[in-house]
Design a protein around this motif. Structure first.
Motif, mmCIF file in Angstrom:
data_model
loop_
_atom_site.group_PDB
_atom_site.id
_atom_site.type_symbol
_atom_site.label_atom_id
_atom_site.label_comp_id
_atom_site.label_asym_id
_atom_site.label_seq_id
_atom_site.Cartn_x
_atom_site.Cartn_y
_atom_site.Cartn_z
ATOM 1 N N UNK A 102 0.824 -1.191 0.000
ATOM 2 C CA UNK A 102 0.000 0.000 0.000
ATOM 3 C C UNK A 102 0.871 1.259 0.000
ATOM 4 N N UNK A 103 1.930 1.216 0.766
ATOM 5 C CA UNK A 103 2.850 2.356 0.798
ATOM 6 C C UNK A 103 3.404 2.590 -0.601
ATOM 7 N N UNK A 104 3.759 1.486 -1.252
ATOM 8 C CA UNK A 104 4.308 1.594 -2.611
ATOM 9 C C UNK A 104 3.287 2.227 -3.541
ATOM 10 N N UNK A 105 2.034 1.751 -3.436
ATOM 11 C CA UNK A 105 0.965 2.279 -4.282
ATOM 12 C C UNK A 105 0.780 3.773 -4.032
ATOM 13 N N UNK A 106 0.717 4.156 -2.748
ATOM 14 C CA UNK A 106 0.495 5.558 -2.421
ATOM 15 C C UNK A 106 1.670 6.416 -2.875
ATOM 16 N N UNK A 107 2.893 5.870 -2.713
ATOM 17 C CA UNK A 107 4.065 6.608 -3.180
ATOM 18 C C UNK A 107 3.969 6.856 -4.678
ATOM 19 N N UNK A 108 3.522 5.834 -5.385
ATOM 20 C CA UNK A 108 3.418 5.970 -6.830
ATOM 21 C C UNK A 108 2.398 7.048 -7.207
ATOM 22 N N UNK A 109 1.228 6.969 -6.582
ATOM 23 C CA UNK A 109 0.192 7.964 -6.901
ATOM 24 C C UNK A 109 0.656 9.355 -6.520
#
Lengths: 118, 930
Positions: free
Chosen positions: B684-691
């Motif tokens: 989730x952290x990765x996803x949020x970082x990407x967005x």
């Protein structure tokens, strides 16, 4: 200078968005604050960057654009009011719901990951 | 002008009767009746002009800039309907006086009935189609109120809801149709629309327009397949049924068809849609009516059938058919309203409307029976009564059409069959109720109705007879003017006569009467056949549909709104990413052609600090105090940036706001946990970082594209006029308090509202009472350090002096109300921090709500003040004065406005921080006690 300015704005936006997507209220408030810095800087930049051209008549040859400045000035104050409102809402939510999760419910915590709560 | 009074009088009547519930019934009736009677006199007065072939118009400007006006138009068709609405309306009001029982509120019924009358008059008199639509919807709403008059009965509530859903839904379709017409013609004025027949009919959207308008008309006039709401609307009190559901409201759809006849009719599509819908409705209504045991149910389906007949006539391509339609509108209204009222009497005096129980009423109420029998005979189309004449014309016109091509002969045959059924149910109404043995098991002992209750029926039945016997004398003129306005010009030559000699229509009438009597005598077999059919329950189908729709919507809403803020925000950010990112890919070059400026060392250091602060906040965001300190670095650097880039006002504002924000967040942390648990999975952290980084890249790119392009701004105006027009040299402040003062007024109002909202949120807050900080250390005993207390006290007058200075110089140098307000607030907050709120409240009692209100009031009053000098809101004024000792000073009204800003900012900031701060004190005190 323009490049540096824009990348700072971009970084602020990125940090702000990331924090807003967190699960607890305080980071979200921080994210909102950060995002409003970025938005104010960007709105301000619509008058372009100018050095030593403060819009006080009779002091300079050329002046910066005063209109974005006026708009951003009120935006800063209103931004404060909104931040304050969100903060109080967060406090109220914690008081009423017993937790500070943005969804109002702590998603079934795994025992190992449960943080310290006061 | 008299035209305006016609709808206005009934509206006044509606308002007045609603307030006179305490009057006696007779007085209330007199009041209610007086309005439509005056209106009737007024319209009779205007009628002479209409009979001379004129159209009376009246219009009143409403919003002239948008071309919206209140506009009325009184032509032949309107005349006919106005007489119908007002005339029958008066009789109904009178009848209702005797119909309602002592428990029912008469004022309520009269109020609704007169409101409905206003709406109907509005429809028929409107000369603007949007205005027409407003009245149209008002009939739906007032009809809802009337059907649910006995709102303790569930069938009344359900019937009202169904009627509103169907007619209101049709109304929306009508609105769409009318707007399209307005768009095609370029005007919403009815006069213009009616003259632009070719323009509308040759437009490629004509079919859509026609279908939408017809949907409106058919739902209102209970045409198949929307007819099912009408029988359920019979839950209304009988005067309402008589008025709305036979004489007027259901005729509104017919009126609409007739009104737009000159503009929309004449095409093949019109004849097919209108004609066939009318034919099907005519047949179904006539057939079903025979099987209804409830008297009002029989009349309801008979009404549906007659409405179908009129619709069919409007769908036949002959001019005489239109005359017949207009004629039948009047005739149906007279005999059907009297039948409903007679039914009301029977219901009133026996306690039931069930024809299986009602028998042999002739012996108990011969007088009412006679009246009802004459009216029913008119409905059946018996000679010497008005129904016969228009039905005869109808039969004649069915012979002169080409609706179905080579199969057009079917229409007269089907018309005769429908006529036979109409005779059959009329015969049933007469024979079953008044003869046919003895009554069975009646709730009440039947007797004749009160004398005056019969008067309205007598009048209507007399009209049926008079029209039936002397049609030329009574109706020729009005038919002439009404049908000529439907046909948009001159009406054809016609003579309404009783005797046309032996011809085909007469044979059809004779066949219908004989057939009807045969059907009635053999009804036993028909009833058996009908009972063997599977039942069709329209109400059940409708409700299943509605509930299905509700379930479907709920499911969809639940799927989208699952209560997770994180998910909403994620979706919003994705939308932002798409909407803002997409255009960037279509741009040729990101960098613009403005000369770039060199990076200097100061800016470089500032930017580096800002980036470190921002990244640090993200990295350590779970350590709340640490992240708070780091984010304040960012805020500080932002205000440094404003200083560097020629915005001293912004820098000052940002700096002061930064101080209060940090204090606020510190206070908030007292009530919130000190640390954030680690919850998000790595994915989730990765996803949020990407967005987050995508949005950052997009926004940064847009910002770069923006600042590297040359500027063309409207600001030259402000720079040029700040001194001469606003009397100040600090252009930013002049913009705030003068050029865009209205904006600022709005903004301080928002500030005040936010502060009040916070105040409200903090009331009755169940407190968390942390007795120690996040690390488990108890709070310090020494809460108010002596050093701070001493220094802050000394600083207060100094700080106030500074804020006054900043305020006063604001118009000419960086400063002003916002900044001065924040400085003052900070000075006070420091006192709170140093001494605690108890110490303050002993010395300084201020109601911050009143302060906010007075600040906004001062700003507002400054704006309003310019009205006294005949200037627009917030016009500013300034002048220079010479004072002894001080020298020349400038006084400006903008300064007073700025004072309002100052006071509001102080009040709002203090309210937010002081009320929150007070809570921490309470919590600590309580925590100690506990």
């Amino acid at each position: 200078m323009e490049l540096l300015y824009s990348s700072s704005v971009g970084l602020l936006v990125a940090c702000g968005v990331f924090l807003i997507l967190r699960a607890r209220t305080f980071p979200v408030v921080l994210g909102l604050t950060m995002l409003s810095y970025a938005v104010n800087l960007m709105l301000f930049a619509s008058g372009r960057l100018s050095l030593n051209q403060a819009v006080v008549l009779g002091t300079r040859e050329a002046y910066a654009d005063p209109l974005p400045q006026a708009l951003v000035l009120t935006a800063i104050v209103i931004g404060f009011a909104m931040t304050a409102f969100v903060v109080i809402l967060a406090i109220r939510a914690r008081a009423d719901l017993g937790n500070d999760h943005v969804n109002g419910i702590v998603p079934t915590p795994k025992p190992t990951k449960k943080g310290r709560k006061s | 002008m008299a035209l305006l009074w016609i709808p206005l009088l009934s509206l006044i009547g509606s308002l007045v009767t609603s307030m006179l519930g305490h009057l006696s019934r007779n007085k209330l009736t007199a009041v209610a009746l007086s309005m439509p009677i005056i209106a009737l006199v007024l319209s009779a007065n205007l009628a002479t002009d209409v009979f001379d072939g004129q159209v009376v118009r009246y219009s009143l400007d409403w919003i002239p800039a948008l071309g919206v006006e209140l506009s009325f138009r009184f032509d032949g068709l309107a005349l006919l309907f106005v007489f119908l609405i007002l005339g029958i309306g008066c009789l109904i009001l009178f009848y209702a006086r005797y119909y309602l029982s002592q428990q029912d509120s008469m004022a309520k019924l009269y109020c609704y009935l007169l409101l409905f009358m206003t709406a109907m008059l509005g429809i028929v008199l409107s000369n603007n189609v949007v205005q027409l639509w407003v009245f149209w919807e008002l009939t739906s709403v007032s009809s809802f109120l009337l059907i649910s008059y006995w709102n303790h009965k569930s069938e009344a509530r359900n019937g009202a809801r169904m009627a509103l859903a169907i007619t209101g839904g049709g109304g929306l379709a009508l609105l769409a149709g009318l707007l399209l017409i307005g768009n095609i013609v370029g005007s919403y004025n009815l006069d213009v629309i009616l003259q632009n027949r070719e323009l509308i009919q040759e437009h490629h959207l004509y079919e859509v327009v026609l279908v939408l308008v017809l949907l409106g008309a058919f739902t209102k006039s209970a045409q198949f397949p929307f007819h099912f709401w009408l029988p359920h609307a019979m839950a209304a009190p009988t005067p309402v049924s008589a008025y709305l559901h036979s004489a007027t409201m259901v005729k509104a759809g017919i009126f609409l068809l007739a009104r737009f006849y000159p503009a929309l009719a004449g095409t093949e599509l019109w004849f097919i849609l209108v004609g066939l819908t009318g034919l099907i409705t005519l047949l179904i209504g006539a057939y079903v009516a025979l099987f209804k045991h409830d008297l009002k149910g029989l009349l309801a389906f008979s009404t549906i059938s007659h409405l179908g007949l009129i619709t069919l006539l409007l769908g036949l391509d002959t001019e005489l058919a239109t005359v017949a339609a207009v004629f039948h509108i009047v005739n149906h209204a007279t005999f059907k309203a009297s039948l409903f009222m007679a039914t009301g009497i029977i219901d009133h005096e026996t306690g039931t409307r069930d024809m299986r129980k009602l028998n042999g009423m002739w012996q108990f109420m011969p007088y009412t029976a006679t009246l009802a029998m004459v009216a029913a005979a008119a409905m059946a189309g018996v000679p010497l009564l008005n129904g016969f004449l228009s039905k005869e014309m109808f039969f004649a016109e069915t012979l002169h059409q080409q609706l179905l091509g080579s199969m057009s002969w079917l229409i007269p045959v089907l018309a005769t069959i429908a006529g036979a059924f109409s005779v059959a149910y009329s015969a049933r109404f007469i024979h079953d109720v008044f003869f046919n043995g003895q009554p069975i098991d009646l709730p009440k002992e039947p007797h004749e109705a009160p004398r005056y209750m019969r008067v309205p029926i007598e009048i209507l039945v007399a009209l049926c007879l008079l029209v039936g016997m002397f049609p030329n004398l009574i109706v020729d003129d009005i038919l002439q003017v009404a049908s000529s306005s439907v046909l948009g010009g001159n009406a054809p030559e016609f003579h309404v006569a009783i005797w046309h000699g032996f011809n085909l229509p007469l044979l059809m009438s004779a066949l219908a009467v004989c057939g009807g009597l045969v059907i009635y005598t053999q009804r036993k077999y028909l009833f058996q056949f009908q009972a063997s059919l599977p039942p069709v329950n329209a109400k059940y189908m409708f409700e299943t549909f509605i509930y299905g729709l509700m379930d479907w919507s709920r499911e969809k809403i639940n799927a989208i709104e699952n209560g997770s803020l994180q998910r909403y925000l994620l979706l919003m950010f994705l939308v932002v990413l798409l909407a803002a990112g997409w255009p960037l890919f279509e741009m040729h070059q990101l960098v613009g052609n403005k000369q770039p400026t060199e990076i200097d060392i100061h800016v470089g250091i500032g930017a580096a600090l800002l980036m470190v602060g921002a990244l640090g906040t993200v990295i350590w965001h779970r350590q709340r105090i640490v992240s708070l300190i780091l984010i304040s670095i960012v805020g500080l650097m932002v205000s440094v940036a404003f200083t560097r880039f020629s915005a001293p006002d912004l820098a000052l504002t940002q700096l002061t706001v930064e101080v209060v924000t940090v204090v606020l967040l510190m206070l908030a942390l007292f009530f919130l946990p000190q640390t954030t648990p680690k919850e998000s999975s790595s994915l989730r952290v990765l996803r949020d970082l990407f967005i987050a980084s995508s949005i950052g890249v997009v926004v940064g790119s847009i910002c770069y594209a923006l600042v590297t392009r040359p500027l063309s701004s409207i600001s030259d105006f402000f720079v040029a006029n700040a001194k001469t027009g606003g009397g100040g040299t600090n252009v930013v402040n002049v913009i705030l308090v003068d050029f865009r003062g209205f904006d600022t007024l709005g903004e301080i109002t928002v500030l005040g509202i936010a502060a009040l909202g916070i105040f409200k949120l903090l009331i009755n807050l169940p407190l968390f009472m942390p007795s120690c900080d996040g690390e488990g250390r108890p709070w310090a005993k020494e809460r108010y350090p002596l050093l701070l207390a001493t220094i802050s006290q000394a600083l207060l007058p100094l700080a106030l002096l500074v804020s006054v200075y900043i305020f006063l110089r604001g118009h000419n140098l960086p400063g002003g109300g916002f900044i001065a307000g924040l400085v003052t607030a900070i000075a006070f907050i420091l006192q709170y921090i140093a001494h605690g709120s108890k110490w303050i409240s002993e010395r300084f009692t201020a109601n911050y709500r009143k302060i906010i209100a007075s600040g906004i009031a001062i700003a507002m009053a400054t704006g309003l003040g310019s009205w006294f000098f005949g200037r627009p809101f917030l016009t500013s004024w300034f002048d220079y004065f010479d004072l002894p000792l001080v020298g020349q000073i400038e006084l400006a009204s903008a300064m007073l406005f700025d004072l309002g800003v100052y006071i509001t900012v102080v009040g709002a900031t203090m309210m937010i921080l002081a009320s929150l701060g007070k809570l921490t004190t309470q919590a600590i005190t309580k925590g100690k006690e506990a």
